[in-house]
Design an enzyme around this catalytic site. Structure first.
Site, short mmCIF file in Angstrom:
data_model
loop_
_atom_site.label_atom_id
_atom_site.label_comp_id
_atom_site.label_asym_id
_atom_site.label_seq_id
_atom_site.Cartn_x
_atom_site.Cartn_y
_atom_site.Cartn_z
CD GLU A 1 17.51 -22.29 -1.33
OE1 GLU A 1 17.23 -22.94 -1.98
OE2 GLU A 1 17.16 -20.96 -1.11
CG ASP B 1 20.46 -16.93 0.23
OD1 ASP B 1 19.87 -17.83 1.16
OD2 ASP B 1 20.42 -17.18 -0.77
#
Ligand SMILES: [Zn+2]
Ligand SMILES: [Zn+2]
Length: 437
Positions: free
Chosen positions: A166, A108
């Site tokens: 994350e 991400d």
């Protein structure tokens, strides 16, 4: 803490003591295999960097990464724990005879407006790979290609995990809870080791760094809602002022780390938000405090949360206020721990790959990293190391000072040198993890 491996193992003793030992790839063949993957990995890096997606929205990112792994001939499982992907690589020499290594890269980006001015800067307004997860994915493509090319020279199974979300601390947990992930692990056997890296803004490209023990912290978020009794600012005696109670709580929280913990126990209690009121002359009915709480051990984590509750409840009581709400987020993440015996083994492998001068140590961080959940949840040792990502010339000119850090809108890793070192080191670390049990 989590070690199932006898301490003191090293590369040489493992090979001598193990009758099953097969030839691991030689340094020369690893060098050739990893170098060959660099151009493709750097191209992938530029794509990932130009197309960042936020946590929980990594659909195109995951598809691009999955396609790259499929082009290597790997079977990729998609949509695990959200946009997570899993690819399994079995050695050609008989996977069942060898260990299982789980290798994770996160996917991400962040809500940051990129200001690097790079030709491959983000095309997605307000979103940027400012934490370098693009480096992690590009490295993973190179690593899996190199391991595939060498798959007649090692025994065992590599489970690659492309993890979403994350940055919001939810991706690892979501993948671990997914029944399909459990099914994959049932087919491969439980991993013997979990491994990952994170790019670093405080190391030049070409260097790595690792430490034994805790490297990232327990991260908890706590909301304290103080209920008072609102009224006129000129008639405070008719109210229960939640702002005064909140201010007392904020100050008393400062005594937890300084007076309740051992002086050598590292922890942080930070009030990041204090919200109350609307106007000069109104005492509001309530006030809210938002806290971030950091620690390493389970015991300290418990102590911090209990002390926060105790202080909030008793200070409210002292001021005749109702019992405050103290809400600990369910999305807290546990600390990440580098198994000491494995750290020593992996360090030896990294030194053999890069040379002693390029393998450093660093101070543990009170930042969060949900990679630790893989080791904790599966009850296996975990290893995470830092990958230097700063252009070495820039590093030298600046003396390593005043450079943009991770999450900065100017964070710009040196792609080729960083990705190349990432591929070489993670491949070497995985090969070390795959040495016969
Ligand atoms: Zn980050
Ligand atoms: Zn990160």
């Amino acid at each position: 803490m989590l070690s199932r491996i006898a301490p003191g193992l090293c590369l040489a003793t493992t090979l001598i003591a193990t009758p099953l030992a097969v030839a691991a790839p030689s340094a020369g063949s690893m060098d050739a295999a990893t170098s060959a993957t660099v151009p493709g990995a750097v191209e992938a890096y530029r794509w990932f960097h130009a197309n960042p997606e936020l946590s929980n929205h990594e659909a195109k990112t995951a598809a691009h990464l999955a396609a790259a792994l499929e082009s290597l001939g790997l079977t990729v499982h998609r949509g695990i724990g959200g946009h997570g992907i899993v690819a399994v690589l079995r050695s050609k020499t008989g996977a069942s005879k060898g260990p299982v290594v789980l290798y994770r890269a996160d996917m991400d980006g962040l809500p940051v407006k990129e200001e690097t001015g790079l030709p491959y800067a983000s095309k997605n307004p307000g979103v940027m790979h400012a934490c370098g997860h693009d480096i992690h994915m590009a490295t993973a493509i190179g690593v899996m290609a190199a391991l595939q090319a060498l798959s007649d020279q090692w025994h065992g199974t590599v489970i690659f995990v492309g993890q979403p979300s994350e940055e919001v601390g939810s991706g690892a947990r979501a993948m671990l809870r997914d029944k399909r992930f459990k099914k994959i692990l049932a087919s491969t056997g439980k991993p013997d080791l979990a491994i990952a890296l994170h790019d670093a803004a405080d190391l030049p490209a070409g260097d790595v760094s690792l430490i034994e023990g805790f490297h990232h912290a327990n991260v908890d978020s706590v909301d304290i809602i103080i209920h008072g009794k609102g009224g006129h600012g000129a008639r405070p005696h008719q109210t229960i002022d939640p702002i005064v109670i909140g201010a007392n709580i904020v100050m008393s929280l400062q005594t937890i780390v300084s007076r309740r913990l051992r002086p050598d126990d590292k922890a942080v209690v930070t009030v990041g938000k204090f919200a109350a009121g609307t106007k000069h002359n109104i005492i509001p009915p309530s006030a809210t405090l938002l806290l971030t709480v950091r620690s390493y051990s389970d015991e300290t984590r418990k102590t911090l949360l209990a002390e926060i509750r105790r202080i909030a409840v008793h200070l409210a009581k002292a001021h005749r206020a109702p019992r405050p709400e103290v809400i600990v987020s369910k999305h807290g993440i546990p600390a990440a721990y580098n198994d000491p015996a494995w750290t020593r083994r992996i360090r030896t492998a990294l030194v053999a790959t890069l040379g002693e001068a390029h393998v450093k140590t660093h101070n543990p961080s009170l930042g969060g990293e949900d990679f630790g959940l893989f080791a904790r949840d599966l009850k296996i040792p975990g290893i995470m190391f830092k990958l230097g990502a700063v252009d070495p010339k820039r590093w030298k000119r600046s003396g390593g000072k005043g450079l943009p850090g991770l999450h900065s809108d100017h964070w710009a890793p040196a792609p080729k040198a960083t990705v190349h070192t990432g591929i070489r080191t993670i491949t070497a670390a995985i090969v070390e993890g795959l040495r016969p049990r």
